[in-house]
Design an enzyme around this catalytic site. Structure first.
Site, PDB file in Angstrom:
ATOM      1  N   ASP A 517      -6.289 -15.456 -63.206  1.00 47.15           N
ATOM      2  CA  ASP A 517      -6.315 -15.281 -64.665  1.00 47.15           C
ATOM      3  C   ASP A 517      -5.512 -14.067 -65.104  1.00 47.15           C
ATOM      4  O   ASP A 517      -5.942 -13.301 -65.974  1.00 47.15           O
ATOM      5  CB  ASP A 517      -7.760 -15.185 -65.174  1.00 47.15           C
ATOM      6  CG  ASP A 517      -7.844 -15.487 -66.681  1.00 47.15           C
ATOM      7  OD1 ASP A 517      -6.916 -16.131 -67.209  1.00 47.15           O
ATOM      8  OD2 ASP A 517      -8.820 -15.068 -67.316  1.00 47.15           O
ATOM      9  N   LYS A 519      -2.930 -11.958 -67.124  1.00 46.62           N
ATOM     10  CA  LYS A 519      -2.316 -11.957 -68.467  1.00 46.62           C
ATOM     11  C   LYS A 519      -2.535 -10.557 -69.033  1.00 46.62           C
ATOM     12  O   LYS A 519      -3.406  -9.813 -68.542  1.00 46.62           O
ATOM     13  CB  LYS A 519      -2.965 -13.018 -69.377  1.00 46.62           C
ATOM     14  CG  LYS A 519      -4.476 -12.921 -69.506  1.00 46.62           C
ATOM     15  CD  LYS A 519      -5.031 -14.096 -70.289  1.00 46.62           C
ATOM     16  CE  LYS A 519      -6.551 -14.093 -70.247  1.00 46.62           C
ATOM     17  NZ  LYS A 519      -7.136 -15.268 -70.895  1.00 46.62           N
ATOM     18  N   ASN A 522      -6.031  -9.072 -69.654  1.00 48.34           N
ATOM     19  CA  ASN A 522      -6.913  -8.700 -68.541  1.00 48.34           C
ATOM     20  C   ASN A 522      -6.409  -7.487 -67.765  1.00 48.34           C
ATOM     21  O   ASN A 522      -6.802  -7.270 -66.620  1.00 48.34           O
ATOM     22  CB  ASN A 522      -7.097  -9.893 -67.587  1.00 48.34           C
ATOM     23  CG  ASN A 522      -8.028 -10.931 -68.181  1.00 48.34           C
ATOM     24  OD1 ASN A 522      -8.744 -10.657 -69.137  1.00 48.34           O
ATOM     25  ND2 ASN A 522      -8.019 -12.134 -67.636  1.00 48.34           N
ATOM     26  N   ASP A 535     -11.981  -8.575 -65.480  1.00 54.07           N
ATOM     27  CA  ASP A 535     -12.422  -9.960 -65.717  1.00 54.07           C
ATOM     28  C   ASP A 535     -12.123 -10.872 -64.527  1.00 54.07           C
ATOM     29  O   ASP A 535     -11.047 -11.448 -64.407  1.00 54.07           O
ATOM     30  CB  ASP A 535     -11.794 -10.532 -66.990  1.00 54.07           C
ATOM     31  CG  ASP A 535     -12.612 -11.709 -67.535  1.00 54.07           C
ATOM     32  OD1 ASP A 535     -13.372 -12.318 -66.738  1.00 54.07           O
ATOM     33  OD2 ASP A 535     -12.505 -12.007 -68.734  1.00 54.07           O
ATOM     34  N   THR A 554      -5.201 -19.798 -68.035  1.00 52.34           N
ATOM     35  CA  THR A 554      -4.680 -19.629 -69.394  1.00 52.34           C
ATOM     36  C   THR A 554      -3.426 -20.476 -69.514  1.00 52.34           C
ATOM     37  O   THR A 554      -2.530 -20.347 -68.671  1.00 52.34           O
ATOM     38  CB  THR A 554      -4.367 -18.137 -69.624  1.00 52.34           C
ATOM     39  OG1 THR A 554      -5.586 -17.398 -69.510  1.00 52.34           O
ATOM     40  CG2 THR A 554      -3.760 -17.894 -70.980  1.00 52.34           C
TER      41      THR A 554
END
Length: 701
Positions: A517, A519, A522, A535, A554
């Protein structure tokens, strides 16, 4: 009568002496002066209006020039679309749904006529997302689509509801509305609701039958079962084919899996020559479909030696030594092969011993010794919220962030020693979204993690409504917020941020954990400007050589193998690293759209467009990280993450100094001074209370 004005400073008395002729003359002069001043004022007003108009025209001209410049930077494929679309809002997150262990399709197959089959195939081919399915997947979809009939006025899907089915219109007409507004009509051959077969998403519009309607439909579980079953069977089959190769017979499953991830599907028409006798050999082939004729030149004539079919392979010697082709192989009818060339093979498996490179060797560099995790003495009752000191929310508790699963609050202790970021998540919501395993795993990872590039977990608590995770507070704020403030990062800043992520990846991958995840949302900055990963809700432990099949992540950062449900592994993290570098340097990810299915279509097309200001080194690392075949990605070949560190884009990076925190972070200039929460957006107080939850899933939390 003369007039004399005298302003007495004390009594303000006006003394008047009169002389009529003089007074009239002075009044006339005064009148003329006033008229002249009026004319000057009118002229000034006219000039002001003129200036305003010219300013507006210049503003418009600047906007046009800016738009033209943007088009020059990112030429669009279609005339009405500018790429990339700037991502101004936070990325949507897709949580994976657990798939049953034994996937079986229970739905009865509905027989279709030739014309029905053609209609369905045509509809799939003109759909942005579905057109990327391969022939087998399309055939399976056609086979398993069920039929439903609706009466005029029936709602097929309702805006705001959660969807699990996609539809193809077989006959009739439907009306699409949004917030009560008519958007368009759907007729025979139109597809709608297709995102629902990928993941659980809210419907953005209502679709109602205008006439009697016949629809072909497929639900998510059926679609995912089709694709996942097909991918697993194909992978097992290909592994079996590879094991019959003499050259590869000593390789283990992890090594063979690496080779499979680097192989590409190639198609040949009848009579196409696949390899020609006497030419330099550099590619190994496995036949997936069709037959191949093997011939040799005997006295100027092609003599047939043998015929090969599905599962057989040729050209394996080309992988390990310099040889010339000893025969010609031609397609007898349409042929599909799986192939790997020598250069890619050498990146995947070191040829000398034909042993896969052990990733742990890559990490045997000078590293900071891990500190033992301190046993936390933090008690829930000692934690108090930190209030806003000023502004419209003065006195309210500080909220650092709000997400789909909960809120993050700024806390301190009663004796006010340290600040903490406390994540609070509704237990009821976790159960509703079937995220129990993910939450337990996130806590397990963070508790065991001692890495300076990953946020630390200090303590975890629970009550009847919520679970709480008390984490290290990163006072510098989110990279996402900083990126939106400045538009895009310069190269030294992007290099530094990405290098921090590479170090976090090295730590996680060594422990067989993939992150999944990445991005800007985060990534957090500590007060020194160093980047930390936060996260871990989508992180997963995976045995090397194995694959997992969840649809998670995502949209803008998803690699092709997740979208195609082909099974994925650690290579997904390297793809997302390439997307992150692009977004940091450009301000927007390379594959963007307001419609998720368009994002997926762009990812599957794989066309990366670079703005002219991007350096050659940056383009090189992005293109190598974002290779469609996971086995060919930088970081996922034989030297592992070492290849990422050694890429020329990182030539200025002193990795040892970064690890020990001795580099001056260029990100420091992004961090504002002020109250401890100054680098975060402000959020109003949340008065709602979650419902209690007693299923007991959090017994060990």
């Amino acid at each position: 009568m003369a007039i004399l004005y005298r302003l007495d400073r004390h009594s303000s008395t006006l003394l008047i002496h009169t002389q009529p002729a003089v007074m009239e003359k002075q009044l006339e002069e005064l009148k003329q002066q006033l008229e002249k001043q009026c004319m000057i004022n009118q002229e000034l007003q006219r000039q002001n209006k003129d200036l305003e108009q010219r300013l507006q025209e210049k503003e418009k001209l600047l906007q046009n020039l800016d738009s033209q410049y943007h088009n020059l930077e990112f030429p669009s494929q279609s005339g009405n679309e500018i790429e990339p679309e700037v991502r101004m809002s936070r990325a949507a997150v897709i949580a994976s749904e657990p798939l049953p262990e034994n996937l079986e399709i229970t739905r009865m197959r509905v027989k279709k006529t030739v014309s029905e089959t053609n209609l369905i195939i045509k509809a799939i081919q003109k759909n942005d997302f579905l057109s990327r399915l391969d022939d087998e997947q399309t055939a399976m979809m056609v086979d398993l689509l069920a039929v439903f009939n609706f009466k005029p006025g029936d709602d097929i899907i309702k805006e705001g509801s959660e969807g699990d089915s996609m539809y193809i219109v077989a006959a009739g007409e439907l009306l699409v509305t949004q917030a009560g507004r008519n958007l368009r009509s759907l007729t025979t051959g139109d597809v709608f609701g297709e995102l629902a077969i990928l993941y659980n998403c809210k419907r953005t519009a209502t679709v109602k039958a205008k006439t009697a309607v016949r629809l072909w439909s497929m639900e998510r579980q059926t679609y995912r079962t089709i694709i996942t079953n097909k991918s697993k069977k194909k992978r097992e089959q290909l592994m079996g084919f590879l094991k019959t190769s003499h050259t590869l017979k000593d390789l283990n499953d992890v090594q063979l899996s690496k080779i499979l991830d680097s192989m590409e599907e190639v198609k040949y028409q009848d009579k196409d020559v696949i390899v020609r006798e006497g030419t330099e050999a550099n590619t190994f082939y496995i036949i997936l479909k069709g037959e191949v004729l093997v011939t040799k030149n005997v006295n100027g004539h092609q003599k047939q030696i043998r015929r090969m079919g599905k599962g057989e392979h040729f050209g394996e010697q080309a992988l390990i030594r310099e040889v010339l082709r000893t025969a010609t192989c031609s397609a007898d009818g349409p042929v599909t092969c799986f192939s790997i060339d020598k250069e890619v093979f050498e990146e995947t498996i070191p040829i000398e011993h034909l042993e896969v490179f052990d990733d742990s060797k890559v990490l045997q560099e000078v590293q900071v010794p891990e500190r033992p995790s301190p046993s936390s003495t933090l008690r829930f009752k000692d934690l108090v919220p930190v209030p806003y000191q000023e502004g419209r929310y003065q006195g309210d508790p500080v909220t650092l962030g709000v997400g789909g699963f909960g809120r993050v609050a700024l806390m301190t202790t009663v004796n006010h020693g340290t600040y903490y970021a406390m994540k609070r998540v509704s237990k009821k919501l976790i159960v509703a979204k079937r995220q129990e395993e993910h939450m337990l795993f996130e806590k397990k990872i963070l508790k065991a993690t001692q890495c300076d590039f990953i946020v630390r977990l200090h303590a975890a608590f629970k009550d009847k409504q919520y679970i709480y995770m008390v984490m290290e507070f990163c006072a510098g704020g989110e990279i996402w917020t900083k990126l939106k403030e400045v538009g895009r990062f310069d190269e030294p800043m992007a290099v530094f941020c990405t290098a921090c992520v590479v170090e976090a990846y090295a730590y996680l991958h060594k422990k067989n954990i993939m992150y999944r995840d990445l991005k800007p949302e985060n990534l957090m900055l500590n007060i020194k400007g160093y980047v930390k990963l936060v996260d871990f809700g989508f992180a997963k432990e995976l045995v090397r050589g194995e694959k997992t099949y969840s649809f998670v992540g995502t949209p803008e950062y998803m690699p092709p193998e997740i979208i195609k449900n082909q099974g994925h592994d650690f290579a997904v993290d390297f793809w997302s690293l390439g997307i992150l570098i692009y977004e940091l340097l450009v301000g927007s990810p390379p594959f963007s759209s307001s419609e998720p299915q368009k994002i997926y279509a762009k990812i599957l097309d794989g066309v990366l467009k670079y703005p002219p200001y991007m350096s050659e080194a940056a383009k090189s690392i992005i293109s190598k990280l974002c290779r469609p075949r996971p086995g060919q990605r930088l970081g996922n070949t034989k030297n592992g993450i070492k290849d990422v560190r050694h890429h020329r884009w990182f030539s200025s990076m002193n990795w040892h100094k970064l690890r020990v925190g001795q580099l001056d972070a260029p990100t420091v200039r992004l961090i504002r001074k002020g109250p401890c929460y100054i680098n975060f957006d402000r959020f109003p107080l949340d008065q709602t209370k979650a419902e209690e939850e007693f299923s007991g899933w959090d017994r060990d939390f």
